[in-house]
Design a protein around this motif. Sequence first.
Motif, mmCIF file in Angstrom:
data_model
loop_
_atom_site.group_PDB
_atom_site.id
_atom_site.type_symbol
_atom_site.label_atom_id
_atom_site.label_comp_id
_atom_site.label_asym_id
_atom_site.label_seq_id
_atom_site.Cartn_x
_atom_site.Cartn_y
_atom_site.Cartn_z
ATOM 1 N N LEU A 110 48.971 31.870 45.319
ATOM 2 C CA LEU A 110 49.041 32.230 43.914
ATOM 3 C C LEU A 110 47.830 32.435 43.206
ATOM 4 O O LEU A 110 47.740 33.262 42.254
ATOM 5 C CB LEU A 110 49.603 31.149 43.403
ATOM 6 C CG LEU A 110 51.354 30.803 43.806
ATOM 7 C CD1 LEU A 110 51.835 29.333 43.111
ATOM 8 C CD2 LEU A 110 52.196 31.834 43.628
ATOM 9 N N ALA A 111 46.579 31.918 43.526
ATOM 10 C CA ALA A 111 45.450 32.128 42.877
ATOM 11 C C ALA A 111 45.054 33.486 43.144
ATOM 12 O O ALA A 111 44.415 34.050 42.157
ATOM 13 C CB ALA A 111 44.288 31.189 43.354
ATOM 14 N N PHE A 112 45.444 34.357 44.147
ATOM 15 C CA PHE A 112 44.929 35.713 44.418
ATOM 16 C C PHE A 112 45.867 36.725 43.463
ATOM 17 O O PHE A 112 45.354 37.519 43.099
ATOM 18 C CB PHE A 112 45.520 35.980 45.701
ATOM 19 C CG PHE A 112 44.183 35.247 46.677
ATOM 20 C CD1 PHE A 112 43.019 35.849 46.743
ATOM 21 C CD2 PHE A 112 44.715 34.630 47.656
ATOM 22 C CE1 PHE A 112 41.864 35.335 47.469
ATOM 23 C CE2 PHE A 112 43.744 34.071 48.679
ATOM 24 C CZ PHE A 112 42.234 34.214 48.507
ATOM 25 N N ARG A 113 46.889 36.035 43.020
ATOM 26 C CA ARG A 113 47.738 37.275 42.393
ATOM 27 C C ARG A 113 47.176 37.698 40.952
ATOM 28 O O ARG A 113 47.385 38.853 40.615
ATOM 29 C CB ARG A 113 49.406 36.469 41.879
ATOM 30 C CG ARG A 113 49.790 36.241 43.275
ATOM 31 C CD ARG A 113 51.346 35.610 43.130
ATOM 32 N NE ARG A 113 51.889 35.372 44.405
ATOM 33 C CZ ARG A 113 53.147 34.930 44.452
ATOM 34 N NH1 ARG A 113 53.765 34.583 43.104
ATOM 35 N NH2 ARG A 113 53.678 34.803 45.370
ATOM 36 N N PRO A 114 46.510 36.963 40.049
ATOM 37 C CA PRO A 114 46.039 37.577 38.988
ATOM 38 C C PRO A 114 45.023 38.664 39.179
ATOM 39 O O PRO A 114 44.869 39.526 38.614
ATOM 40 C CB PRO A 114 45.146 36.117 38.240
ATOM 41 C CG PRO A 114 46.030 35.162 38.816
ATOM 42 C CD PRO A 114 46.355 35.311 40.176
ATOM 43 N N ARG A 115 44.260 38.522 40.189
ATOM 44 C CA ARG A 115 42.966 39.425 40.553
ATOM 45 C C ARG A 115 43.593 40.872 41.100
ATOM 46 O O ARG A 115 43.455 41.794 40.734
ATOM 47 C CB ARG A 115 42.096 38.825 41.538
ATOM 48 C CG ARG A 115 41.073 39.857 41.949
ATOM 49 C CD ARG A 115 40.242 40.538 40.815
ATOM 50 N NE ARG A 115 39.323 41.430 41.238
ATOM 51 C CZ ARG A 115 38.808 42.301 40.789
ATOM 52 N NH1 ARG A 115 38.831 42.275 39.250
ATOM 53 N NH2 ARG A 115 37.797 43.233 41.092
ATOM 54 N N LEU A 116 44.744 40.478 41.887
ATOM 55 C CA LEU A 116 45.773 41.644 42.381
ATOM 56 C C LEU A 116 46.279 42.318 41.080
ATOM 57 O O LEU A 116 46.402 43.553 41.215
ATOM 58 C CB LEU A 116 46.799 41.200 43.374
ATOM 59 C CG LEU A 116 46.142 40.872 44.494
ATOM 60 C CD1 LEU A 116 47.276 40.360 45.662
ATOM 61 C CD2 LEU A 116 45.496 41.744 45.470
ATOM 62 N N SER A 117 46.759 41.667 40.230
ATOM 63 C CA SER A 117 47.559 42.329 39.281
ATOM 64 C C SER A 117 46.447 43.224 38.438
ATOM 65 O O SER A 117 46.589 44.166 37.838
ATOM 66 C CB SER A 117 48.024 41.204 38.236
ATOM 67 O OG SER A 117 48.885 40.695 38.703
ATOM 68 N N GLU A 118 45.003 42.690 38.159
ATOM 69 C CA GLU A 118 44.231 43.377 37.482
ATOM 70 C C GLU A 118 43.458 44.355 38.218
ATOM 71 O O GLU A 118 43.466 45.714 37.513
ATOM 72 C CB GLU A 118 42.701 42.488 37.385
ATOM 73 C CG GLU A 118 42.988 41.359 36.470
ATOM 74 C CD GLU A 118 41.407 40.380 36.406
ATOM 75 O OE1 GLU A 118 41.585 39.387 35.423
ATOM 76 O OE2 GLU A 118 40.649 40.659 37.010
ATOM 77 N N ILE A 119 43.696 44.325 39.685
ATOM 78 C CA ILE A 119 43.295 45.703 40.415
ATOM 79 C C ILE A 119 44.515 46.683 40.299
ATOM 80 O O ILE A 119 44.147 47.770 39.914
ATOM 81 C CB ILE A 119 43.009 45.146 41.890
ATOM 82 C CG1 ILE A 119 41.761 44.295 42.083
ATOM 83 C CG2 ILE A 119 42.940 46.449 42.618
ATOM 84 C CD1 ILE A 119 41.559 43.867 43.410
ATOM 85 N N ASN A 120 45.543 46.223 40.251
ATOM 86 C CA ASN A 120 46.562 47.279 40.232
ATOM 87 C C ASN A 120 46.690 47.803 38.729
ATOM 88 O O ASN A 120 47.082 49.133 38.613
ATOM 89 C CB ASN A 120 48.076 46.555 40.349
ATOM 90 C CG ASN A 120 48.215 46.071 41.771
ATOM 91 O OD1 ASN A 120 47.737 46.750 42.653
ATOM 92 N ND2 ASN A 120 49.136 45.056 41.851
ATOM 93 N N THR A 121 46.461 47.137 37.925
ATOM 94 C CA THR A 121 46.380 47.658 36.306
ATOM 95 C C THR A 121 45.350 48.556 36.436
ATOM 96 O O THR A 121 45.385 49.806 35.655
ATOM 97 C CB THR A 121 46.117 46.663 35.273
ATOM 98 O OG1 THR A 121 47.280 45.585 35.365
ATOM 99 C CG2 THR A 121 46.159 47.230 33.871
ATOM 100 N N ARG A 122 43.903 48.386 36.735
ATOM 101 C CA ARG A 122 42.892 49.354 36.832
ATOM 102 C C ARG A 122 43.308 50.423 37.509
ATOM 103 O O ARG A 122 42.948 51.741 37.175
ATOM 104 C CB ARG A 122 41.616 48.641 37.434
ATOM 105 C CG ARG A 122 40.465 49.450 37.282
ATOM 106 C CD ARG A 122 40.134 49.851 35.852
ATOM 107 N NE ARG A 122 38.885 50.495 35.873
ATOM 108 C CZ ARG A 122 38.345 51.296 35.148
ATOM 109 N NH1 ARG A 122 39.127 51.217 33.955
ATOM 110 N NH2 ARG A 122 37.302 51.895 35.105
ATOM 111 N N LEU A 123 43.886 50.423 38.801
ATOM 112 C CA LEU A 123 44.316 51.697 39.368
ATOM 113 C C LEU A 123 45.147 52.508 38.636
ATOM 114 O O LEU A 123 45.244 53.650 38.860
ATOM 115 C CB LEU A 123 45.085 51.249 40.879
ATOM 116 C CG LEU A 123 43.901 50.887 41.822
ATOM 117 C CD1 LEU A 123 44.629 50.088 43.003
ATOM 118 C CD2 LEU A 123 42.904 51.562 42.373
#
Length: 821
Positions: free
Chosen positions: A87-100
């Motif tokens: 679950l802790a990895f999901r915020p960073r993945l969300s940021e990466i997806n938003t930036r992409l």
Amino acid sequence: MRAQFLSSRFRSRLALAAFLLVAWAVPALGQGTESLLDSQRRQIANVERMVDTLDKQVDDQSTDDAKLVEVRVELERLARAIFDASLAFRPRLSEINTRLEQLGAARGEGEPAEPDEVSRERTRLLDEKASFNVLIGEAERLSVRISGVIDEIAQLRRDLFTRTLSRRYDISAALNTNVAGEFAAEMTRIYRVVSSWVSFTVQYRLKPLLLATFLALVAALCLLVGGRRLFGDFMKPDPTQEAPTYLGRLSVALFSTLIPSASFAMLLASAYYFLDYFRLLRTDIAPLLFALFSVVVLVFFVYRLAYSILAPRMANWRLLPVHSQAARRLVALAGLTAALTGFDYFMNSVYELFGSPLSLTVATSLLGTMGVGLLILLIGNVKPFSDEEGQAKPWPTKFRYLLFAIGFAIIVSAILGYIGFARFLSQQVVVTGAILATMYIGVLTAGAVASEGAFAKSWLARRLERYSPFDETTLDQLGLVTGMVINVMVVLIGLPLILLQWGFRWADLTAWGYRIAGQIQIGSLSFSIIGILTGILVFVLGYFFTRWFQAWLDGSVMSRSRMDSGVRNSIRTGVGYVGLVIAALIGVSAAGINLSNLALVAGALSLGIGFGLQNIVSNFVSGLILLAERPFKAGDWIVAGGVSGTVRKISVRATEIETFQRQTVILPNSELINAAVGNWTHKNKLGRMELPVGVAYGSDVRRVHQILMEIATGHPLVLKNPEPFVLFAGFGESSLDFEIRVYLSDILTQLSVQNDIRFAIVDAFAAEGIEIPFPQRDLHVRTVVNQPVQVPQEATSSESEAADDPAAATKRRRRRKLDPE
């Protein structure tokens, strides 16, 4: 081991802390991502090594419930930590997806080139996202593995709970207030799972569901209709029959239990099979349905069995002499006991499927076993019988005390914490008791069928007589065979079911079967039980085929020819013996017995023949000679020694002769070979009959001769060629002897011919005045003159008086005896 286990726990907690710290710091880091990813990979690898260690400990401590509990606690903590890390990895993945998304897709051919910084940023974000996805995948894989180990531990604990009957559990944890909440939560969970499956199936897979239901109903109806056609007379008791036989009551109790129960089980089993075949069962629904169907079949079978035995509405069909009120009460108590036991089993399956806490299993089993114990006590307290005055009478003392002992044992064991023993005992009372009751009814039915004259009155005998007439002896033998078959089926079906209830597995039974079916070595001789049974079956089939071929050969082939009945009997007997020998040889070969290994047996048999069996062998060989040479045949009239009669049967050991007095004489064949035997009907039935006649001296012998010739030639059964002959045999002591000699085409008719001729002689002699004398003698008394005999005067006078008056002399002699003075 304890210190090692604690150290592993300490290391695992340190690794988890480091893993969580790194996972928490990942979103805040803008630089050094590669080092953090490497650290996470190392930590996941450390957790996986810890799981390997715990998994090995599960294998090592599979028989220790306490150690399994500790391992499960650590695994559950690891599972929660990995879940939180993912679950802790999901915020960073969300940021990466938003930036992409902000950067957009890469430019294609023909479009203006984008700045190099944008391309490098997109590539970096994609690589970072791929690395995170890999780590998340590793974490999910490890979480699934941990769940599998936890499920394995739960299964081991439940197996230990079931098998370790003498182990004591702390029931205080099962009686706290949290158990009710956990139970409600589990019921809610079950309702959600089932309702979602039902709604999905009805909404999207309705046609396969209806087709599966239809096919299941067809399968059940086929079994039910077929059972009713075969056993319709015993499916339901006849209310008009006031005094049914014991065999009839047993048969109704057996078939009215088995056929409906088998049909109902077929319905549920077919439904489960077709639902699975059409892929309508999910992995979380299939075990629930299987457990539910098993419980329903068990409850239905127990209730049906109790109802069939006690027959609460038909007193004349009861197997036990209980009154109607007690019968209804016992049926209800038996049904409740089965239902409570089934509920305990079903809930245990649910807890096993959903991985529920052990406290729920203990609590459910505690309440279920105590309820079963109370019901057993109520059954023992019933007074089912009636005495001579009509008062209620309890069970027999030993049986009542046994029920009380079982009920108290279940309740006390559950209260003291021996849940495994109480649960096992309660289940055996219901399930094993039902199986044993059914087996007992089967054994009683087999005994009743095998009793003398019982099978001839059964429905099966009546149906057999429709196709071929059977005599009373044959029906009695069929009854014995039927009883044996029923007993064998009872053992083969009931015993494995009981062993399965006692904790054995099908693999154990299969291994035992293979072990029994394996080769048994005795010296150089090897054989197997299955081989011997196969050989016996082949021999029996060969025997019946031989009997059928004998009947066909005699009735369809030889009966159309003009072959003599004796020849037909010899051929029929010879074919029978040849067929039996061939069937025996094929049976021995099918049994896997090498005949070359029987040399020792053959030598011992030869030695026995040389000493004690020579008479048997002599009779056997003599029988073969008689069948081959046919000096006489069945139906011939022979005279052997002092026996005269008709040959009825020639066997290899003895010949059966029926005398004219209807006495059956069994004569050994060796006596017929070694001694003279007269056969009146060897070639044909032509024979000569002699009839002696005597006339008084002084009769006209020529007229007598003429009369006798006329009588002999006038009889219709006397042959003209050879012609009759009257012999003047000689001069007898009292008569002139004649003898009539005539030939008959059938010597067996001589008695009637003799009667006719004798009657004709008496009539003819009476008309001619010819006397048939009776034996007589002339007595001549010689008197010696030279030796006078002195007779006393008194005696002489008495004799003279006796000659004058015999009556007076007799009276005087009596007076002398009474008064000698």
